[in-house]
Structures are given as C-alpha cells and as structure tokens.
Design an enzyme around this catalytic site. Sequence first.
Site, PDB file in Angstrom:
ATOM      1  N   HIS A  80      13.820  27.088   6.916  1.00  0.00           N
ATOM      2  CA  HIS A  80      12.594  27.009   6.112  1.00  0.00           C
ATOM      3  C   HIS A  80      11.364  27.219   6.993  1.00  0.00           C
ATOM      4  O   HIS A  80      11.416  27.011   8.198  1.00  0.00           O
ATOM      5  CB  HIS A  80      12.425  25.592   5.533  1.00  0.00           C
ATOM      6  CG  HIS A  80      13.577  25.069   4.759  1.00  0.00           C
ATOM      7  ND1 HIS A  80      13.541  24.927   3.399  1.00  0.00           N
ATOM      8  CD2 HIS A  80      14.797  24.593   5.153  1.00  0.00           C
ATOM      9  CE1 HIS A  80      14.692  24.397   2.973  1.00  0.00           C
ATOM     10  NE2 HIS A  80      15.468  24.192   4.018  1.00  0.00           N
ATOM     11  N   THR A  82       7.520  25.323   6.928  1.00  0.00           N
ATOM     12  CA  THR A  82       7.014  24.095   6.304  1.00  0.00           C
ATOM     13  C   THR A  82       5.888  24.355   5.312  1.00  0.00           C
ATOM     14  O   THR A  82       5.651  23.523   4.432  1.00  0.00           O
ATOM     15  CB  THR A  82       6.465  23.140   7.378  1.00  0.00           C
ATOM     16  OG1 THR A  82       5.417  23.808   8.089  1.00  0.00           O
ATOM     17  CG2 THR A  82       7.551  22.713   8.349  1.00  0.00           C
ATOM     18  N   GLU A 145      13.454  23.001   9.414  1.00  0.00           N
ATOM     19  CA  GLU A 145      12.086  23.367   9.041  1.00  0.00           C
ATOM     20  C   GLU A 145      11.336  23.857  10.274  1.00  0.00           C
ATOM     21  O   GLU A 145      11.319  23.179  11.307  1.00  0.00           O
ATOM     22  CB  GLU A 145      11.348  22.149   8.466  1.00  0.00           C
ATOM     23  CG  GLU A 145      11.850  21.702   7.109  1.00  0.00           C
ATOM     24  CD  GLU A 145      11.213  22.449   5.933  1.00  0.00           C
ATOM     25  OE1 GLU A 145      10.353  23.322   6.179  1.00  0.00           O
ATOM     26  OE2 GLU A 145      11.603  22.157   4.790  1.00  0.00           O
ATOM     27  N   HIS A 183      15.701  29.596   2.853  1.00  0.00           N
ATOM     28  CA  HIS A 183      15.473  28.871   1.601  1.00  0.00           C
ATOM     29  C   HIS A 183      15.299  29.842   0.428  1.00  0.00           C
ATOM     30  O   HIS A 183      15.786  29.610  -0.675  1.00  0.00           O
ATOM     31  CB  HIS A 183      14.237  27.966   1.751  1.00  0.00           C
ATOM     32  CG  HIS A 183      14.169  26.872   0.747  1.00  0.00           C
ATOM     33  ND1 HIS A 183      13.112  26.004   0.653  1.00  0.00           N
ATOM     34  CD2 HIS A 183      15.037  26.497  -0.228  1.00  0.00           C
ATOM     35  CE1 HIS A 183      13.342  25.143  -0.331  1.00  0.00           C
ATOM     36  NE2 HIS A 183      14.498  25.425  -0.879  1.00  0.00           N
ATOM     37  N   ASP A 193      10.377  31.123   1.645  1.00  0.00           N
ATOM     38  CA  ASP A 193      10.434  30.801   3.072  1.00  0.00           C
ATOM     39  C   ASP A 193      11.835  31.007   3.631  1.00  0.00           C
ATOM     40  O   ASP A 193      12.814  30.850   2.904  1.00  0.00           O
ATOM     41  CB  ASP A 193       9.956  29.356   3.328  1.00  0.00           C
ATOM     42  CG  ASP A 193      10.795  28.288   2.641  1.00  0.00           C
ATOM     43  OD1 ASP A 193      11.053  28.424   1.432  1.00  0.00           O
ATOM     44  OD2 ASP A 193      11.210  27.333   3.324  1.00  0.00           O
TER      45      ASP A 193
HETATM   46 ZN   LIG Z   1      11.861  25.564   2.216  1.00  0.00          ZN
END
Ligand SMILES: [Zn+2]
Length: 312
Positions: A80, A82, A145, A183, A193
């Site tokens: 991901h 953030t 992340e 993601h 993302d």
């Molecule tokens: Zn995400």
Amino acid sequence: MKRINAIILSFAIISVIVSCAGNPYAPTNRVHKKQIKTLTKELKVLPPPPPGTTAKFNYAEDWVGTTNFSLRRPNLVVIHHTAQNSVDQTLKTFTLPRTQVSSHYVIGRNGEIYQMLNDLYRAWHGGSGQWGSNTDINSASIGIELDNNGFEEFSPLQIASLLNLLEDLKTKYKIPAANFIGHSDIAPTRKNDPNRTFPWKLLALKGFGLWYDEPIDIIGKPLEGSSTAVGIEPSEFSSVSNDSVPTSDSVSQNPELLDVSPAIALKIIGYDVTDLPAAIKAFKLHFIQTEVDTNLTDHDLRVLNNLYKKYL
Ligand SMILES: [Zn+2]
C-alpha cells in the site's frame, strides 16, 4: 542495607518512568498486549465443544488431538501507500481504535521499518476485496504500508528496505512470486495504491510479483532474447523504468491480440472483473503505468496476452 535497597528501588522507578516517557505509544502498546492475551485464550480452546454444550455435529465420544501441527502462515503480501504525510501520522492512525485499520509493517521514506503486528495475526489493511477466489485477503496476507502521500515517488531507501523485508517474508513463509500484489489489485473499484510510480517491474525482477516478457511481438509472444532477467541491485531501482512501454494514443479492443477475452485474461491473473473497467484500470496501474485508464490499447492487449499465461 536499607539505604541500598531504597537507592535500587528509586533507580527502578526512575527507569520505568524514563522508558514510558521515551515511547509515546506505551499506552497503546499495553492495549496491544492485552489483545494478544485475549487471542491467545482463543488459541487454547480445544475441539470439540466441552461435554454438556450443544454439539453441532455428530462428534465421536472421545476427543483425539493430533500431535502434528503448527500455526497457519500468510501466503500473500499486499503493498500500500499510506496517502498520508508522515510515518507519525500513520502510526497514530493505526493505534486509534476508532479507525479500525492497521498493517503489519509501515516503511518510512528514510527506509525505517516499523513492525506493528506479528505476521501471524490478522491486520486490517485489505478491507473488502478479492484476489482469485480468495475473498478474505486479511486472513491470508501481510500488509505493508509505504509512507507516501499518494502522488510522490517512492524513495530509494524505502524501496531498498521493502526489498529486504520482502526477501525475508518470501523465504520465511514460502510465498509464491505471483502473490506479491498491490491494494488496487485486490480492490479495483475502491483503491489506487500504491501509486503509478511504484517500481513493480523491479520487484518482479527480484522475484516479488510477475512481469511480462519484453520486448513482446505483435501477438504478445516473447521475442528471442527477451527476458525478465534477475540480478539488478536495489540501488539500481531508479534506472528500471517502463521506458520500453510506448505511450499509445490509439485505443483498441482488437480481439485478435488476445487469445481469450480481456475479462478472462484479467480473471486468470487474479482480478475481480465484476466491474471490468475498474479491473482494467487496476491492471494498467500495476503493469502499464504510463497511462492509467479504462482503455486497452493494442500494446496493453499484447501485454495482457503475454502476462495472463504466466498465471496459468
Ligand atoms: Zn491501501
């Protein structure tokens, strides 16, 4: 003697105070540990239900527990960004119960890694999503992340740390190369993302994710000498780009460029194609990057035709 004891006690109290003051997350760390205790209790429950409780099935009278078992392992890694402005902001978000979101790891722009949860627990990073037939992504995956506001490039230090972490996770849990995804791949209608500057090609070269053969011929078959060669050092990540991907101004749905329909090819890769335009956009965010829209150009179709076969 009494005086020595008093001195030792004072030192102990001071060191506790200092250590608490040193970590602003000491209170939420205590909440974390309390939750681990509760979950450990769940792990200790032995099957089947104790006598006297209503049994759901026709259990045998004697319970026989196997001697051969271990903990379940994650088999998927979801990356991901953030969409926040700092690691501090993200650490705060992941320690506020009302947000109901978390991830196993947060990696800062400076390459510093925060592990917020043991890999074997279920972090809440995926939300509603699907990859292949897996509809409980959080149960199967590790969430990573990357501190990034959603539009900027990822720093070399951050990517180098990510690669080190991925290597460790891949080895430890024997995660297949195809199972390193983003993601947006698992939630095409909701997420975008990591952003289009994320170096998916470099990751694939290092064994995290799959990539198509380059160059590819007119129907998406690899040409002689093409490869997804390994051996690039993390420091070289910035030199790996998608330069060979032409920016096409033509939009094509030429079926002859694909052996199967776009929906089938995307589904084979793992995308949920319930919303086909969203799935196409997610595919382009990951594999095309120069343009991220819902159109499949001739070039995109060739890439798709080459790529989906790697997931068969
Ligand atoms: Zn995400």
